[in-house]
Design a protein around this motif. Structure first.
Motif, PDB file in Angstrom:
ATOM      1  N   PRO A  64       0.733  -1.146  -0.068  1.00  0.00           N
ATOM      2  CA  PRO A  64       0.053   0.048  -0.009  1.00  0.00           C
ATOM      3  C   PRO A  64       0.890   1.246   0.084  1.00  0.00           C
ATOM      4  CG  PRO A  64      -0.827  -1.504   1.733  1.00  0.00           C
ATOM      5  CD  PRO A  64       0.573  -2.013   0.985  1.00  0.00           C
ATOM      6  N   GLY A  65       0.445   2.028  -0.660  1.00  0.00           N
ATOM      7  CA  GLY A  65       1.328   3.418  -0.928  1.00  0.00           C
ATOM      8  C   GLY A  65       2.552   3.453  -1.885  1.00  0.00           C
ATOM      9  N   ALA A  66       2.999   2.394  -2.320  1.00  0.00           N
ATOM     10  CA  ALA A  66       4.118   2.281  -3.163  1.00  0.00           C
ATOM     11  C   ALA A  66       3.654   2.388  -4.497  1.00  0.00           C
ATOM     12  CB  ALA A  66       4.732   0.610  -3.371  1.00  0.00           C
ATOM     13  N   ALA A  67       4.562   3.241  -5.411  1.00  0.00           N
ATOM     14  CA  ALA A  67       4.272   3.503  -6.594  1.00  0.00           C
ATOM     15  C   ALA A  67       4.143   2.411  -7.595  1.00  0.00           C
ATOM     16  CB  ALA A  67       5.456   4.151  -7.239  1.00  0.00           C
ATOM     17  N   PRO A  68       3.231   2.386  -8.435  1.00  0.00           N
ATOM     18  CA  PRO A  68       2.922   1.228  -9.456  1.00  0.00           C
ATOM     19  C   PRO A  68       3.979   0.959 -10.197  1.00  0.00           C
ATOM     20  CG  PRO A  68       1.399   3.192 -10.102  1.00  0.00           C
ATOM     21  CD  PRO A  68       2.160   3.391  -8.928  1.00  0.00           C
ATOM     22  N   PHE A  69       4.223  -0.391 -10.781  1.00  0.00           N
ATOM     23  CA  PHE A  69       5.464  -0.655 -11.723  1.00  0.00           C
ATOM     24  C   PHE A  69       5.090  -0.236 -12.841  1.00  0.00           C
ATOM     25  CE2 PHE A  69       6.866  -4.183 -14.307  1.00  0.00           C
ATOM     26  CZ  PHE A  69       8.275  -3.898 -14.221  1.00  0.00           C
ATOM     27  N   ASP A  70       6.139   0.304 -13.291  1.00  0.00           N
ATOM     28  CA  ASP A  70       6.304   0.827 -14.560  1.00  0.00           C
ATOM     29  C   ASP A  70       7.365   0.153 -15.285  1.00  0.00           C
ATOM     30  OD1 ASP A  70       6.706   2.168 -16.934  1.00  0.00           O
ATOM     31  OD2 ASP A  70       7.256   4.220 -16.199  1.00  0.00           O
ATOM     32  N   PRO A  71       7.178  -0.852 -16.335  1.00  0.00           N
ATOM     33  CA  PRO A  71       8.086  -1.698 -16.893  1.00  0.00           C
ATOM     34  C   PRO A  71       8.927  -0.881 -17.751  1.00  0.00           C
ATOM     35  CG  PRO A  71       5.681  -2.241 -17.953  1.00  0.00           C
ATOM     36  CD  PRO A  71       5.859  -1.072 -16.782  1.00  0.00           C
ATOM     37  N   SER A  72       9.014   0.198 -18.181  1.00  0.00           N
ATOM     38  CA  SER A  72       9.784   1.080 -18.928  1.00  0.00           C
ATOM     39  C   SER A  72      10.837   1.728 -18.076  1.00  0.00           C
ATOM     40  CB  SER A  72       9.150   2.034 -19.837  1.00  0.00           C
ATOM     41  OG  SER A  72       8.589   2.982 -19.203  1.00  0.00           O
ATOM     42  N   ASP A  73      10.751   1.677 -16.732  1.00  0.00           N
ATOM     43  CA  ASP A  73      11.607   2.495 -15.877  1.00  0.00           C
ATOM     44  C   ASP A  73      12.472   1.555 -15.066  1.00  0.00           C
ATOM     45  OD1 ASP A  73      12.728   4.088 -14.012  1.00  0.00           O
ATOM     46  OD2 ASP A  73      10.844   4.582 -12.807  1.00  0.00           O
ATOM     47  N   SER A  75      15.123   2.645 -13.521  1.00  0.00           N
ATOM     48  CA  SER A  75      15.990   3.121 -12.604  1.00  0.00           C
ATOM     49  C   SER A  75      16.023   2.317 -11.283  1.00  0.00           C
ATOM     50  CB  SER A  75      15.591   4.696 -12.378  1.00  0.00           C
ATOM     51  OG  SER A  75      14.301   4.443 -12.008  1.00  0.00           O
ATOM     52  N   ILE A  76      16.802   2.486 -10.245  1.00  0.00           N
ATOM     53  CA  ILE A  76      16.592   2.028  -9.052  1.00  0.00           C
ATOM     54  C   ILE A  76      15.092   2.273  -8.349  1.00  0.00           C
ATOM     55  CG2 ILE A  76      17.302   2.321  -6.463  1.00  0.00           C
ATOM     56  CD1 ILE A  76      20.318   2.734  -7.623  1.00  0.00           C
ATOM     57  N   ALA A  77      14.672   3.374  -8.573  1.00  0.00           N
ATOM     58  CA  ALA A  77      13.306   3.615  -8.121  1.00  0.00           C
ATOM     59  C   ALA A  77      12.450   2.892  -8.810  1.00  0.00           C
ATOM     60  CB  ALA A  77      12.804   5.149  -8.227  1.00  0.00           C
ATOM     61  N   GLY A  78      12.390   2.663 -10.072  1.00  0.00           N
ATOM     62  CA  GLY A  78      11.643   1.854 -10.847  1.00  0.00           C
ATOM     63  C   GLY A  78      11.605   0.307 -10.723  1.00  0.00           C
ATOM     64  N   LEU A  79      12.817  -0.232 -10.370  1.00  0.00           N
ATOM     65  CA  LEU A  79      12.756  -1.388 -10.127  1.00  0.00           C
ATOM     66  C   LEU A  79      12.450  -1.861  -8.632  1.00  0.00           C
ATOM     67  CD1 LEU A  79      16.288  -2.349 -11.845  1.00  0.00           C
ATOM     68  CD2 LEU A  79      13.748  -3.129 -12.366  1.00  0.00           C
ATOM     69  N   ARG A  80      12.669  -0.636  -7.637  1.00  0.00           N
ATOM     70  CA  ARG A  80      12.353  -0.843  -6.237  1.00  0.00           C
ATOM     71  C   ARG A  80      10.847  -0.891  -6.261  1.00  0.00           C
ATOM     72  NH1 ARG A  80      13.871   3.763  -4.254  1.00  0.00           N
ATOM     73  NH2 ARG A  80      15.975   3.273  -3.701  1.00  0.00           N
ATOM     74  N   SER A  81       9.999  -0.284  -6.964  1.00  0.00           N
ATOM     75  CA  SER A  81       8.468  -0.478  -6.995  1.00  0.00           C
ATOM     76  C   SER A  81       8.307  -1.636  -7.532  1.00  0.00           C
ATOM     77  CB  SER A  81       7.809   0.712  -8.020  1.00  0.00           C
ATOM     78  OG  SER A  81       7.981   0.429  -9.342  1.00  0.00           O
ATOM     79  N   LEU A  82       9.024  -2.543  -8.369  1.00  0.00           N
ATOM     80  CA  LEU A  82       8.430  -3.844  -8.536  1.00  0.00           C
ATOM     81  C   LEU A  82       8.948  -4.731  -7.494  1.00  0.00           C
ATOM     82  CD1 LEU A  82       7.606  -6.196 -10.762  1.00  0.00           C
ATOM     83  CD2 LEU A  82       9.923  -6.248 -11.440  1.00  0.00           C
ATOM     84  N   PHE A  83      10.258  -4.581  -6.684  1.00  0.00           N
ATOM     85  CA  PHE A  83      10.169  -5.738  -5.856  1.00  0.00           C
ATOM     86  C   PHE A  83       9.632  -5.208  -4.280  1.00  0.00           C
ATOM     87  CE2 PHE A  83      14.112  -6.020  -8.840  1.00  0.00           C
ATOM     88  CZ  PHE A  83      13.705  -7.381  -9.077  1.00  0.00           C
ATOM     89  N   SER A  85       6.703  -5.563  -4.395  1.00  0.00           N
ATOM     90  CA  SER A  85       5.403  -6.258  -4.400  1.00  0.00           C
ATOM     91  C   SER A  85       5.987  -7.626  -4.365  1.00  0.00           C
ATOM     92  CB  SER A  85       4.982  -6.096  -5.762  1.00  0.00           C
ATOM     93  OG  SER A  85       5.747  -6.562  -6.878  1.00  0.00           O
ATOM     94  N   ASP A  86       4.739  -8.307  -3.853  1.00  0.00           N
ATOM     95  CA  ASP A  86       4.939  -9.936  -3.538  1.00  0.00           C
ATOM     96  C   ASP A  86       5.255 -10.340  -5.215  1.00  0.00           C
ATOM     97  OD1 ASP A  86       4.384  -9.515  -1.066  1.00  0.00           O
ATOM     98  OD2 ASP A  86       2.374 -10.487  -1.223  1.00  0.00           O
ATOM     99  N   GLY A  87       4.547 -10.158  -6.312  1.00  0.00           N
ATOM    100  CA  GLY A  87       4.931 -10.783  -7.612  1.00  0.00           C
ATOM    101  C   GLY A  87       6.364 -10.456  -7.978  1.00  0.00           C
ATOM    102  N   GLY A  88       6.745  -9.083  -7.714  1.00  0.00           N
ATOM    103  CA  GLY A  88       8.059  -8.597  -8.162  1.00  0.00           C
ATOM    104  C   GLY A  88       9.109  -9.353  -7.426  1.00  0.00           C
ATOM    105  N   LEU A  89       9.100  -9.618  -6.066  1.00  0.00           N
ATOM    106  CA  LEU A  89       9.960 -10.589  -5.407  1.00  0.00           C
ATOM    107  C   LEU A  89      10.102 -12.076  -5.895  1.00  0.00           C
ATOM    108  CD1 LEU A  89      10.828  -9.007  -2.983  1.00  0.00           C
ATOM    109  CD2 LEU A  89      10.303 -10.923  -1.784  1.00  0.00           C
ATOM    110  N   VAL A  90       8.778 -12.627  -6.044  1.00  0.00           N
ATOM    111  CA  VAL A  90       8.903 -13.933  -6.550  1.00  0.00           C
ATOM    112  C   VAL A  90       9.377 -14.059  -8.095  1.00  0.00           C
ATOM    113  CG1 VAL A  90       7.062 -15.872  -7.234  1.00  0.00           C
ATOM    114  CG2 VAL A  90       6.845 -14.639  -5.060  1.00  0.00           C
ATOM    115  N   ILE A  91       8.973 -13.018  -8.805  1.00  0.00           N
ATOM    116  CA  ILE A  91       9.681 -13.081 -10.244  1.00  0.00           C
ATOM    117  C   ILE A  91      11.252 -13.088  -9.970  1.00  0.00           C
ATOM    118  CG2 ILE A  91       9.981 -11.521 -12.456  1.00  0.00           C
ATOM    119  CD1 ILE A  91       6.897 -11.120 -11.917  1.00  0.00           C
ATOM    120  N   GLY A  92      11.841 -12.163  -9.399  1.00  0.00           N
ATOM    121  CA  GLY A  92      13.272 -11.835  -9.251  1.00  0.00           C
ATOM    122  C   GLY A  92      13.737 -12.866  -8.524  1.00  0.00           C
TER     123      GLY A  92
END
Length: 155
Positions: A64-73, A75-83, A85-92
């Motif tokens: 909650p409150g995290a920026a939505p994942f932008d697949p074109s970003d 950057s550290i901030a862009g990847l942080r938004s993916l990681f 998330s539960d899905g981003g962590l499982v994918i990584g």
């Protein structure tokens, strides 16, 4: 299937591959099992999860409150938004599992080819399982000396 279930399933696949690598006789069938039922299955799972997440088909279940994942970003901030998330962590994590198992398979085959015993291989394989690049780095340092010696004797 939930992200928690996928996390557990990918870990099980990786553990079975590592168990086969460490404990089973190194024969073509064992290598094929590890490569296709281990590495290949993890790569397939990664590809499907990433594709569904990037396309927006599956919700990565962000915090909650995290920026939505932008697949074109990328950057550290862009990847942080993916990681974040539960899905981003499982994918990584699945990415790590697939590559570490592939590297472990290569180390095992390379060590067998160079005549290293399974007992000597075990610490490198375990380090690769626990801390992938560290195990690979140490294996590369150790294998170099014997590889040079074998090359000299063959030439």
């Amino acid at each position: 299937m939930t992200w928690n279930a996928l996390f557990g399933l990918t870990n099980l696949v990786a553990l079975l591959g590592w168990a086969a690598l460490l404990l089973l006789p190194r024969r073509p069938l064992t290598h094929s099992f590890i490569l296709f039922a281990g590495v290949g299955l993890l790569c397939l799972a990664y590809t499907v999860m990433l594709g569904l997440t990037v396309s927006g088909t599956v919700d990565p279940a962000g915090q909650p409150g995290a920026a939505p994942f932008d697949p074109s970003d990328y950057s550290i901030a862009g990847l942080r938004s993916l990681f974040l998330s539960d899905g981003g962590l499982v994918i990584g994590w699945t990415h790590y599992l697939a590559f570490d198992l592939f590297v472990g398979l290569w180390i095992g085959r390379d060590a067998d080819h160079k005549g290293y015993s399974r007992l000597v291989q075990a610490p490198f394989l375990l380090l690769t399982f626990l801390a992938g690049p560290l195990g690979l780095l140490l294996w590369l340092a150790v294998r170099d000396r014997r590889a040079r010696r074998l090359a000299k004797s063959a030439g």
